[in-house]
Design an enzyme around this catalytic site. Structure first.
Site, PDB file in Angstrom:
ATOM      1  N   LYS A  72      81.938  47.662  66.817  1.00 46.48           N
ATOM      2  CA  LYS A  72      82.706  46.744  65.968  1.00 46.48           C
ATOM      3  C   LYS A  72      82.499  46.985  64.464  1.00 46.48           C
ATOM      4  O   LYS A  72      83.370  46.666  63.663  1.00 46.48           O
ATOM      5  CB  LYS A  72      82.359  45.290  66.310  1.00 46.48           C
ATOM      6  N   ASN A 156      67.731  31.238  63.578  1.00 47.51           N
ATOM      7  CA  ASN A 156      67.574  32.447  64.386  1.00 47.51           C
ATOM      8  C   ASN A 156      66.096  32.746  64.611  1.00 47.51           C
ATOM      9  O   ASN A 156      65.258  32.419  63.776  1.00 47.51           O
ATOM     10  CB  ASN A 156      68.247  33.647  63.690  1.00 47.51           C
ATOM     11  N   TYR A 230      80.782  32.281  77.916  1.00 49.94           N
ATOM     12  CA  TYR A 230      81.745  31.748  78.897  1.00 49.94           C
ATOM     13  C   TYR A 230      81.328  32.048  80.343  1.00 49.94           C
ATOM     14  O   TYR A 230      82.009  31.647  81.281  1.00 49.94           O
ATOM     15  CB  TYR A 230      83.161  32.286  78.621  1.00 49.94           C
ATOM     16  N   GLY A 251      82.829  29.197  75.742  1.00 45.31           N
ATOM     17  CA  GLY A 251      83.475  30.226  74.927  1.00 45.31           C
ATOM     18  C   GLY A 251      84.728  30.841  75.531  1.00 45.31           C
ATOM     19  O   GLY A 251      85.264  31.809  74.978  1.00 45.31           O
TER      20      GLY A 251
HETATM   21  P1  NAP Z   1      73.707  40.194  69.500  1.00 44.93           P
HETATM   22  O1  NAP Z   1      74.301  40.794  68.285  1.00 44.93           O
HETATM   23  O2  NAP Z   1      72.855  41.007  70.388  1.00 44.93           O
HETATM   24  O3  NAP Z   1      72.866  38.887  69.024  1.00 44.93           O
HETATM   25  C1  NAP Z   1      72.081  38.172  69.934  1.00 44.93           C
HETATM   26  C2  NAP Z   1      71.558  36.880  69.319  1.00 44.93           C
HETATM   27  O4  NAP Z   1      70.795  36.189  70.309  1.00 44.93           O
HETATM   28  C3  NAP Z   1      70.622  37.094  68.127  1.00 44.93           C
HETATM   29  O5  NAP Z   1      70.720  35.999  67.250  1.00 44.93           O
HETATM   30  C4  NAP Z   1      69.254  37.129  68.817  1.00 44.93           C
HETATM   31  O6  NAP Z   1      68.181  36.770  67.987  1.00 44.93           O
HETATM   32  C5  NAP Z   1      69.442  36.053  69.866  1.00 44.93           C
HETATM   33  N1  NAP Z   1      68.526  36.258  70.981  1.00 44.93           N
HETATM   34  C6  NAP Z   1      68.639  37.175  71.973  1.00 44.93           C
HETATM   35  N2  NAP Z   1      67.598  37.066  72.822  1.00 44.93           N
HETATM   36  C7  NAP Z   1      66.809  36.089  72.344  1.00 44.93           C
HETATM   37  C8  NAP Z   1      65.586  35.490  72.788  1.00 44.93           C
HETATM   38  N3  NAP Z   1      64.961  35.896  73.918  1.00 44.93           N
HETATM   39  N4  NAP Z   1      65.058  34.468  72.053  1.00 44.93           N
HETATM   40  C9  NAP Z   1      65.671  34.040  70.936  1.00 44.93           C
HETATM   41  N5  NAP Z   1      66.837  34.549  70.473  1.00 44.93           N
HETATM   42  C10 NAP Z   1      67.397  35.561  71.158  1.00 44.93           C
HETATM   43  O7  NAP Z   1      74.837  39.582  70.448  1.00 44.93           O
HETATM   44  P2  NAP Z   1      76.284  39.049  70.015  1.00 44.93           P
HETATM   45  O8  NAP Z   1      77.244  40.156  70.086  1.00 44.93           O
HETATM   46  O9  NAP Z   1      76.141  38.281  68.758  1.00 44.93           O
HETATM   47  O10 NAP Z   1      76.634  38.059  71.234  1.00 44.93           O
HETATM   48  C11 NAP Z   1      75.971  36.813  71.387  1.00 44.93           C
HETATM   49  C12 NAP Z   1      76.627  36.023  72.518  1.00 44.93           C
HETATM   50  O11 NAP Z   1      77.963  35.693  72.183  1.00 44.93           O
HETATM   51  C13 NAP Z   1      76.701  36.785  73.837  1.00 44.93           C
HETATM   52  O12 NAP Z   1      76.279  35.926  74.854  1.00 44.93           O
HETATM   53  C14 NAP Z   1      78.169  37.107  74.000  1.00 44.93           C
HETATM   54  O13 NAP Z   1      78.552  37.089  75.365  1.00 44.93           O
HETATM   55  C15 NAP Z   1      78.834  35.943  73.262  1.00 44.93           C
HETATM   56  N6  NAP Z   1      80.171  36.290  72.721  1.00 44.93           N
HETATM   57  C16 NAP Z   1      81.240  35.557  73.135  1.00 44.93           C
HETATM   58  C17 NAP Z   1      82.505  35.832  72.636  1.00 44.93           C
HETATM   59  C18 NAP Z   1      83.699  35.043  73.110  1.00 44.93           C
HETATM   60  O14 NAP Z   1      84.831  35.504  72.915  1.00 44.93           O
HETATM   61  N7  NAP Z   1      83.520  33.878  73.688  1.00 44.93           N
HETATM   62  C19 NAP Z   1      82.667  36.869  71.691  1.00 44.93           C
HETATM   63  C20 NAP Z   1      81.548  37.586  71.281  1.00 44.93           C
HETATM   64  C21 NAP Z   1      80.297  37.282  71.799  1.00 44.93           C
HETATM   65  P3  NAP Z   1      67.368  37.906  67.160  1.00 44.93           P
HETATM   66  O15 NAP Z   1      68.230  38.226  65.972  1.00 44.93           O
HETATM   67  O16 NAP Z   1      66.095  37.265  66.821  1.00 44.93           O
HETATM   68  O17 NAP Z   1      67.208  39.091  68.094  1.00 44.93           O
END
Ligand code: NAP
Length: 289
Positions: A72, A156, A230, A251
């Site tokens: 992205k 965060n 979701y 979501g």
């Molecule tokens: P990402 O860039 O990998 O970010 C993950 C986030 O979760 C970071 O803030 C991370 O914190 C936190 N996290 C992960 N594991 C953790 C843990 N064990 N303890 C505490 N914090 C933790 O992922 P992303 O692309 O942003 O996606 C995040 C979510 O959004 C996913 O579940 C995805 O399915 C969903 N999503 C939904 C849509 C939709 O259309 N509905 C679109 C996009 C994404 P740190 O920074 O500390 O690692």
């Protein structure tokens, strides 16, 4: 899906790695049939050489593309133009064909905006807590600032990422106060009603029994919320919000409307509410499989 491809069929698709789990073909192939568009949507697994994939798509006369993890951000370098909101968010998830190449847009934030409006989850004039500072949180925080949040708190685990995101938003929306905090300091939040958007990956299938904050005391402040996850359809975060009397959506509509908005950009059409609802029901069925 259209019944049969012919000499006039247009192609759209998804670039990412991996792409096997995507629900986007359900969205776009259903929309193509419902809107009478001779169009087919397929996922493309691009393991490397993103720039060649984008050039190849253009050479093959592909109408539009979605872009997902891990491209992205990097895809921006392969585009002839990038929409201002996508530049500010730092991520492109939709490519629209134009003279000489593709223009990049971010329809994730537009999808969330449409979902929240439809469900009357408010941002304007409110204190908003965003949980997470990853890729998706960039689009969420941008929307909150653009939509006129009174104050944004980004919580965060890695506070540095929250601080970086806060600085990024402050540069574009200096009038919107943004505070970065470590998630475990949630009890330092002011004790008043807030909107919360859960944008971490905690609670995502199969780890369905986890929430980024488990303490019920946090949820007493949250009267309106979105979990952008979701799958599952109801996360632990959502249950915790409901237990304290808050209203919460998942979501799925964000996913639906990011796709609908991309389809509208590619085809220069406006998709009606009944068609959106039909696609939503199909997505729900797919997720139950
Ligand atoms: P990402 O860039 O990998 O970010 C993950 C986030 O979760 C970071 O803030 C991370 O914190 C936190 N996290 C992960 N594991 C953790 C843990 N064990 N303890 C505490 N914090 C933790 O992922 P992303 O692309 O942003 O996606 C995040 C979510 O959004 C996913 O579940 C995805 O399915 C969903 N999503 C939904 C849509 C939709 O259309 N509905 C679109 C996009 C994404 P740190 O920074 O500390 O690692």
């Amino acid at each position: 899906m259209i019944k049969e491809a012919d000499g006039k069929t247009r192609l759209c698709g998804l670039i990412g790695y991996p792409v096997g789990h995507t629900l986007s073909p359900v969205i776009h192939n259903t929309l193509a049939e419902a809107m009478g568009k001779n169009l087919v949507y397929v996922p493309f697994s691009v393991e490397k050489d993103l720039a060649a994939a984008v050039r190849g798509a253009y050479a093959l006369n592909i109408l539009g593309m979605n872009v997902t993890v891990p491209y992205k951000k990097d895809v921006m370098e392969a585009l002839v133009e990038v929409d201002e909101a996508a530049v500010r968010i730092g991520a492109v998830n939709t490519l629209v064909r134009m003279e000489g190449g593709y223009k990049g847009y971010n329809t994730d934030y537009l999808g969330l905006e449409r979902a929240m409006k439809e469900e009357n989850i408010q941002i304007a004039g409110r204190d908003v807590v965003v949980l997470g500072a990853g890729g998706a949180a960039n689009a969420v925080v941008y929307l909150c600032a653009k939509a006129g949040a009174k104050q944004i708190y980004i919580l965060n685990r890695t506070v540095k990422k929250a601080q970086g995101l806060a600085e990024q938003v402050a540069a574009y929306f200096p009038e919107c106060p943004v505070t970065a905090m470590e998630t475990r300091d949630y009890d330092k939040l002011p004790d008043r009603a807030m909107t919360c958007i859960q944008a971490t990956s905690i609670g995502l299938f199969p780890n369905v029994d986890a929430a980024v904050i488990e303490d019920p005391a946090f949820y007493r402040r949250i009267d309106q919320a979105v979990d952008i996850i979701y799958n599952p359809g109801e996360t632990k975060f959502m249950r915790l919000v409901k237990e304290q009397g808050g209203r919460v959506i998942n979501g799925l509509k964000m996913l639906l409307y990011q796709g609908v908005t991309a389809f509208e950009l590619w085809n220069d059409v406006s998709v009606d509410a009944d068609t959106c609802y039909k696609v939503q029901k199909l997505l729900e069925q797919e997720l139950q499989k």
